[in-house]
Motif scaffolding. Sequence first.
Motif, PDB file in Angstrom:
ATOM      1  N   GLY A  74       0.407   3.680  -4.231  1.00  0.00           N
ATOM      2  CA  GLY A  74       1.372   4.610  -4.181  1.00  0.00           C
ATOM      3  C   GLY A  74       0.574   6.220  -4.063  1.00  0.00           C
TER       4      GLY A  74
ATOM      5  N   GLU B 230       7.564   6.444  14.014  1.00  0.00           N
ATOM      6  CA  GLU B 230       8.485   6.384  13.026  1.00  0.00           C
ATOM      7  C   GLU B 230       9.886   6.630  13.239  1.00  0.00           C
TER       8      GLU B 230
ATOM      9  N   GLU C  33       6.359  -1.341   8.706  1.00  0.00           N
ATOM     10  CA  GLU C  33       6.892  -0.813   7.483  1.00  0.00           C
ATOM     11  C   GLU C  33       8.064  -0.348   7.399  1.00  0.00           C
TER      12      GLU C  33
ATOM     13  N   THR D  49      10.832   1.427   4.500  1.00  0.00           N
ATOM     14  CA  THR D  49      10.794   2.220   3.125  1.00  0.00           C
ATOM     15  C   THR D  49      12.194   2.475   2.986  1.00  0.00           C
ATOM     16  N   TYR D  50      12.773   2.245   1.892  1.00  0.00           N
ATOM     17  CA  TYR D  50      14.268   2.438   1.692  1.00  0.00           C
ATOM     18  C   TYR D  50      14.496   3.260   0.120  1.00  0.00           C
ATOM     19  N   ASN D  51      14.950   4.413   0.228  1.00  0.00           N
ATOM     20  CA  ASN D  51      14.902   5.344  -1.038  1.00  0.00           C
ATOM     21  C   ASN D  51      16.343   4.851  -1.779  1.00  0.00           C
TER      22      ASN D  51
ATOM     23  N   LYS E 276      12.546   3.315  -5.091  1.00  0.00           N
ATOM     24  CA  LYS E 276      12.639   2.789  -3.506  1.00  0.00           C
ATOM     25  C   LYS E 276      11.897   1.606  -3.667  1.00  0.00           C
TER      26      LYS E 276
ATOM     27  N   LYS F 118       9.673  -0.807  -0.452  1.00  0.00           N
ATOM     28  CA  LYS F 118       8.874  -0.742   0.370  1.00  0.00           C
ATOM     29  C   LYS F 118       8.259  -2.072   0.932  1.00  0.00           C
TER      30      LYS F 118
END
Length: 710
Positions: A66, A245, A304, A306-308, A314, A316
């Motif tokens: 991270g 992205e 990849e 990524t979910y906040n 979060k 990932k």
Amino acid sequence: MSVGTSFKFSRVGLAIVAALASSTAFAEEAASESQVTVDSNIERISVTGRSFNDYKVGSSSGAMRGDIDIMDTPQSVTVIPDFVTDEQLATNLSEVLVNDSSVTGGSEKWNRQVFNIRGFELDSGSGYLINGQQQWSHYVQPIETLQQVEVLKGPSSMLYGQSGPGGLINMVTKKPTYENMFELGFDTDENGSTRFQLDAGGSLNESETIRYRTVLVKQDTKYWREYQDGTNQERDRWLGYLNLEFDITDDLLLSLKYDHTQDKTGIDRGGWLDSSGDLIGGRDLIWDQPWAFTDNTISNLGAELTYNITDDWKVKAGYNDQQFNRQRLDSSPSYSEDALTDGYKISPFDRYDDWQHKTGYVDFTGNFYTGDVEHQLLIGANMLDYYYGMLRVKGASEVVQVGQPVPNPGLDYHDDPDGKYESEYKHYGFYVQDLVTLNDQWQLLAGVRYDEQKKDGAGNNSYAVSPKFGVIYSPADNGSIYVNYSKSFTPQGSVNDENDINDKLNLDPEYGEQYEIGTKWELFDGSLLLTGAVFDITVSNVTVTEQLETPIGDKDTITTQSGEQRHKGFEMGAQGQVSESWFMTGSMMYLDAEYVRPETDSLNGKTPVDAPEWSANIWTRYEMTDDLALNFGAIYVGERFANTDNTISKDGYVRFDMGAAYTMDVMGSDVSVRVNVKNLFDKDYLAGGTNTDVTVGQGRHFSLALEAKF
């Protein structure tokens, strides 16, 4: 090793350290004289479009899985940004990693590069990461797609599973940009080599929710060493990279990445050293036949997500599918100290290798409090699915004379009489890590991992538990002192060398253990980072390959496992801005490395190959004007042994480099011209490798580069 020799190493190493110290002292004086000067520098740089401090990076994505500040990382980490390596006109990973003295180079035969961290060799399968995922690195890694290279020192098995005791190399790729960018680059050298580069990025829609980054490279390299028919070794490479992205929602980000590399080069396994450590046949001579080559095709397809979940939590997840195919038509010359007079044997073969690396991970991270205590929690799992297949057909061995190359034998690996050799395994790991901030001065790190590697066949499975502990004490806002304890776990697979007595023998895993004490300080409002660390690493069940004094048939090596390997030492580093116009990066390392084996074992007390006692480096930029900058660099590598018996050594050396760049405005675009000189004083030296495959250092070398930014 004599006392006089040791003093010589220390003196040269300390001279470079003194240069680092003097630059720091000068910077402190300059900074105290005028804070306004620094402010004006920020304004000037923002006008030219360059970031304020190109030499210093504040965080490492790989050290803690991270983007955690380096000051909050109880581990020695070096981050090498692409701006520095662009200045150096680096063309491969070896030329990037010279910026960290804890990394030393090994053999470069078969168009691949071997590296050691703190004296331990990095394994092709477990020593390299791309964005935190294992990468099969049995080839020259492309660097044009990289934003930065992170050297994670010491065991990292707690986060990454199978990995060596010296550390890991994490390569972070370039990310898509919101604003449109378009850069064209070209560089060439005195040998006629050329490299064309395109780097573009931006948003594909008005709302900027779809972004891209693409890199294209075409490289034709002509090397300076010669085959025995008078031709030079050549390399033809092209690379394509695309990263997309998608902001699916405000909290959900999808990233897709694809890269493809085609890399064909003639084989130069390096020079041969006689029993006195001198090159046999001179610096230019290539022992391989001119028709020998390797042809690598590598592709990576990854995603990849990524979910906040909230502002503090979060998840990932990532997956990467790497396909690596190689054809290697090899003349396979056999070392002979009498090759110039009696000739030497070649044993040609044509070989096809198929490596498939599938990796995946899921990380769940979050920040929360228990009372006044802050926690940065990581819970995750990762996996590796490995497959390897090989076809090979051999030709007849023959003795050849120097200067009389033989015709291509016309072999075809499809004719393998034994059929395809195959090997595969699966690796799983689960890990938990918590960085606990007790107060402004104290932080604690605790983590543990469980690993399991499954391979067909009884007794081939491996298991390990890898803990890691760290404590950080911050006596001031700009400084920290830390201690850590960590372990490494490295499955060894089986011996895969038909010339080894123990070919196909299943090997047991190696286990490493490290204790480290270090400190980190940020000076001049955080613009300069100073680091230091003392380490002690012990590895058990060490795998060693030795040359046989008398070959047994076609067998000339033997691979065994026994005893320990212990590496102790300290390192120092400096990175960042030291005055208004002066930037620098530099490091040094002292290393005491030895095998600890039974007293009856000939390797007991010996030093591993390519583990110098002293090493150091420095690279600086001084901005003469807004448009003109000068660079100076020096690399010192101490004496190293070229064989495991420690009877052949390579002298220490200092290499000096210089460069200059001029930037101008051409029709509203920034255009820069750069000239670099490597090995300014034309120093003869030997780089990495053993007495049978040593890399011969290139003499004075000129490079020219042009770059345009639109």
